[in-house]
Scaffold this active site. Structure first.
Site, short mmCIF file in Angstrom:
data_model
loop_
_atom_site.label_atom_id
_atom_site.label_comp_id
_atom_site.label_asym_id
_atom_site.label_seq_id
_atom_site.Cartn_x
_atom_site.Cartn_y
_atom_site.Cartn_z
N HIS A 155 -29.27 -51.32 19.83
CA HIS A 155 -27.88 -51.31 20.28
C HIS A 155 -27.72 -50.26 21.36
O HIS A 155 -28.35 -49.20 21.27
CB HIS A 155 -26.94 -51.02 19.11
CG HIS A 155 -25.54 -51.44 19.37
ND1 HIS A 155 -24.65 -50.64 20.04
CD2 HIS A 155 -24.89 -52.59 19.09
CE1 HIS A 155 -23.50 -51.29 20.15
NE2 HIS A 155 -23.62 -52.47 19.59
N ASP A 177 -25.54 -58.43 14.15
CA ASP A 177 -25.92 -59.83 14.39
C ASP A 177 -27.12 -60.25 13.57
O ASP A 177 -27.35 -61.44 13.36
CB ASP A 177 -26.23 -60.03 15.87
CG ASP A 177 -24.99 -59.88 16.70
OD1 ASP A 177 -23.94 -60.35 16.23
OD2 ASP A 177 -25.05 -59.27 17.76
N1 CMC Z 1 -36.91 -55.34 20.51
C1 CMC Z 1 -37.93 -54.64 21.06
N2 CMC Z 1 -37.77 -53.60 21.90
C2 CMC Z 1 -36.51 -53.25 22.20
C3 CMC Z 1 -35.39 -53.93 21.67
C4 CMC Z 1 -35.61 -55.00 20.79
N3 CMC Z 1 -34.60 -55.69 20.25
N4 CMC Z 1 -34.25 -53.37 22.14
C5 CMC Z 1 -34.63 -52.37 22.94
N5 CMC Z 1 -35.99 -52.29 22.99
C6 CMC Z 1 -36.79 -51.30 23.71
C7 CMC Z 1 -36.79 -51.61 25.20
O1 CMC Z 1 -37.87 -52.43 25.55
C8 CMC Z 1 -36.89 -50.24 25.81
O2 CMC Z 1 -38.23 -49.83 25.74
P1 CMC Z 1 -38.85 -48.84 26.87
O3 CMC Z 1 -38.14 -47.53 26.66
O4 CMC Z 1 -40.31 -48.79 26.52
O5 CMC Z 1 -38.57 -49.47 28.20
C9 CMC Z 1 -36.07 -49.35 24.83
O6 CMC Z 1 -36.13 -50.04 23.57
C10 CMC Z 1 -34.60 -49.17 25.24
O7 CMC Z 1 -34.03 -50.44 25.48
P2 CMC Z 1 -32.90 -50.73 26.54
O8 CMC Z 1 -32.90 -52.18 26.90
O9 CMC Z 1 -32.99 -49.75 27.66
O10 CMC Z 1 -31.62 -50.38 25.70
P3 CMC Z 1 -30.16 -50.87 26.01
O11 CMC Z 1 -29.25 -49.88 25.40
O12 CMC Z 1 -29.97 -51.18 27.45
O13 CMC Z 1 -30.10 -52.27 25.23
C11 CMC Z 1 -29.61 -53.99 23.72
C12 CMC Z 1 -29.38 -52.53 24.09
C13 CMC Z 1 -28.69 -54.36 22.55
C14 CMC Z 1 -29.23 -54.92 24.90
C15 CMC Z 1 -31.10 -54.21 23.33
O14 CMC Z 1 -31.44 -53.37 22.25
C16 CMC Z 1 -31.45 -55.66 23.01
O15 CMC Z 1 -31.71 -56.45 23.92
N6 CMC Z 1 -31.41 -56.05 21.68
C17 CMC Z 1 -31.63 -57.42 21.30
C18 CMC Z 1 -30.34 -58.20 21.50
C19 CMC Z 1 -29.29 -57.88 20.46
O16 CMC Z 1 -29.57 -57.85 19.27
N7 CMC Z 1 -28.04 -57.68 20.94
C20 CMC Z 1 -26.89 -57.46 20.05
C21 CMC Z 1 -26.19 -56.20 20.32
S1 CMC Z 1 -25.03 -55.85 19.01
C22 CMC Z 1 -23.77 -56.97 19.22
C23 CMC Z 1 -22.84 -56.62 20.33
O17 CMC Z 1 -22.31 -55.49 20.33
O18 CMC Z 1 -22.65 -57.49 21.19
#
Ligand code: CMC
Length: 429
Positions: free
Chosen positions: A306, A364
């Site tokens: 998240h 989710d």
């Molecule tokens: N599985 C594997 N690796 C992950 C995941 C995941 N679900 N989420 C983040 N990472 C890794 C990512 O690859 C990155 O690694 P590195 O530092 O080596 O580059 C690190 O963790 C940080 O990720 P980020 O994308 O920079 O983090 P963010 O804050 O931009 O993304 C997120 C948050 C929710 C978009 C992401 O965690 C994700 O895509 N999760 C899966 C989709 C999901 O479940 N979304 C629902 C969010 S909750 C409902 C809502 O509020 O809408």
């Protein structure tokens, strides 16, 4: 320099920037005059360090896993409140008295029907359209049916539009579902509660009696409460940005729905369930964990991670309990998807990669399993999220419109394209 200012050294000059405290949570460095004072913009793609507004509605402490609505913890609201009480709280700032609650329930209940002509509007869509595509269109079209509540400068019209949106969203969502599966639309029933009425509109058919199961209605109510608001997330920021130009509330909520549809946001519950079904059996989990960790593989574990929570999502804990209540009530004991979910959660919570990156299950992860057990197809999951989040969107929109400092949202950019150059006629290119 006092404690309430920050110093910025830039191009040989020192600039003092006001530091503003919140009631709880991080302070902000006020950079509103930075461009005027320095000629420079700030750069923050994805708004990871930028507060886009001042708000009194919702507070999240992502490190501690805390979510408060108007100060009340989400677990207390989920335990003791009903969805319409949470709506009142989000809209008006305080829990209602009994009289206020009765009046609000009455107002919402009396607005649950939609203009009869809207049912014909649905028939313009293909039956196999994604219900979120239908939602974007039909909710946007509300402004074509309810002109008398689109004057945003009139507080009464703002209130009517807010009540209409909260009341009509379940009806429209249920219609999108019924249209999708080829069943007749079911009218709202005003003697049922908000969630029970929604289940009725989705699952009743005209040819037989449908009795709403109170355990399932309570679970639906809880799902609505848990999704009601989440401060300045992508769809809420979209609603605020759309509304900042003076667009009417129905159009703004349609914009929020469009943003919510994305798999990184509201589409994640659908994606999480699809992922659990793709994994299929517990023995295949290591393969998917391996893929999630592989930097060269774009695969991510859906329902994990998240932007704000770097701890267990407090909503996920409540959702997990609700999932078990629903499965227990329906007598679903051996659900292979649930087995995969539990094992996946266990592995992810003990795996170094997920611990180090603070990737916990989010809401989710469990809501998909619950919604499936309730009888909804995956394509409806994000629609249900939109129904619940409508109150958050409208409360944030209302707060913005009522803020005397409000102005049109207009981000800046770091331009890296070509500098000015002369047009070249096509024959010379
Ligand atoms: N599985 C594997 N690796 C992950 C995941 C995941 N679900 N989420 C983040 N990472 C890794 C990512 O690859 C990155 O690694 P590195 O530092 O080596 O580059 C690190 O963790 C940080 O990720 P980020 O994308 O920079 O983090 P963010 O804050 O931009 O993304 C997120 C948050 C929710 C978009 C992401 O965690 C994700 O895509 N999760 C899966 C989709 C999901 O479940 N979304 C629902 C969010 S909750 C409902 C809502 O509020 O809408």
């Amino acid at each position: 320099m006092t404690e309430s200012t920050a110093k910025l050294e830039f191009r040989g000059k020192t600039h003092e920037l006001k530091v503003r405290p919140g009631s709880v949570g991080p302070e902000v460095i006020d950079i509103a005059s930075l461009y005027k004072d320095t000629g420079a913009f700030t750069y923050d793609p994805g708004f990871t360090s930028t507060a886009s507004c001042e708000s009194e509605i919702t507070f999240i402490d992502g490190d501690a896993g805390v979510l408060l609505h108007r100060g009340y913890p989400i677990d207390q609201l989920a335990e003791h409140s009903d969805f319409l009480e949470v709506c009142y709280l989000l809209l008006y700032g305080e829990l209602p008295t009994k009289a206020q609650k009765d009046d609000f329930d009455h107002r919402v209940t009396r607005h649950t029907m939609v203009h009869e002509q809207m049912s014909r509007f649905f028939t313009g869509f293909r039956r196999d359209a994604h219900p979120m595509a239908v939602m974007c269109g039909v909710v946007g079209a509300l402004s074509a049916f309810y002109h008398d509540s689109t004057d945003i400068s009139d507080p009464y019209q703002r209130m009517v539009a807010s009540v209409r949106l909260i009341a009509k969203m379940p009806t429209i969502a249920a219609m999108a579902y019924k249209y999708h599966i080829g069943q007749p639309f079911i009218y709202p029933k005003n003697d049922l509660g908000y969630a029970a009425n929604f289940l009725h509109m989705c699952f009743a058919v005209p040819c037989e009696e449908y009795k709403v199961n109170p355990v399932l209605a309570r679970a639906m109510e809880r799902i609505f409460i848990l999704h009601a608001d989440h401060e300045q997330n992508a769809s809420t920021s979209t609603v605020r940005l759309a509304g900042s130009s003076g667009a009417n509330p129905f159009a703004c909520i349609a914009a929020g729905i469009a943003c919510l549809w994305g798999p990184a946001h509201g589409g994640a519950n659908e994606a999480a369930l699809n992922m659990l079904s793709e994994i299929g059996t517990v023995d295949r989990i290591p393969e998917f964990i391996g893929r999630a960790k592989d930097r060269d593989d774009p695969f991510r574990l859906m329902g994990f991670g998240h932007r704000v929570y770097k701890n267990y999502d407090p909503r996920a804990k409540i959702m997990q309990k609700t999932t078990h209540e629903v499965l227990g009530e329906l007598g679903i004991k051996d659900d292979p998807m649930l087995d995969v979910a539990i094992e996946l959660e266990r592995i992810a919570l003990t795996d170094e990669y997920f611990i180090e990156k603070k990737l916990y299950p989010n809401i989710d992860f469990y809501s998909g399993i619950t919604l499936k057990a309730l009888g909804f197809p995956t394509t409806m999951f994000t629609v249900l999220f939109a129904v619940a989040r409508t109150v958050g969107w409208i409360a944030q929109w209302k707060e913005m419109i009522e803020d005397p400092q409000q102005k049109i949202g207009r981000p800046r950019q770091l331009y890296t394209g070509p500098a000015e150059r002369d047009f070249v006629p096509i024959a010379k290119r």
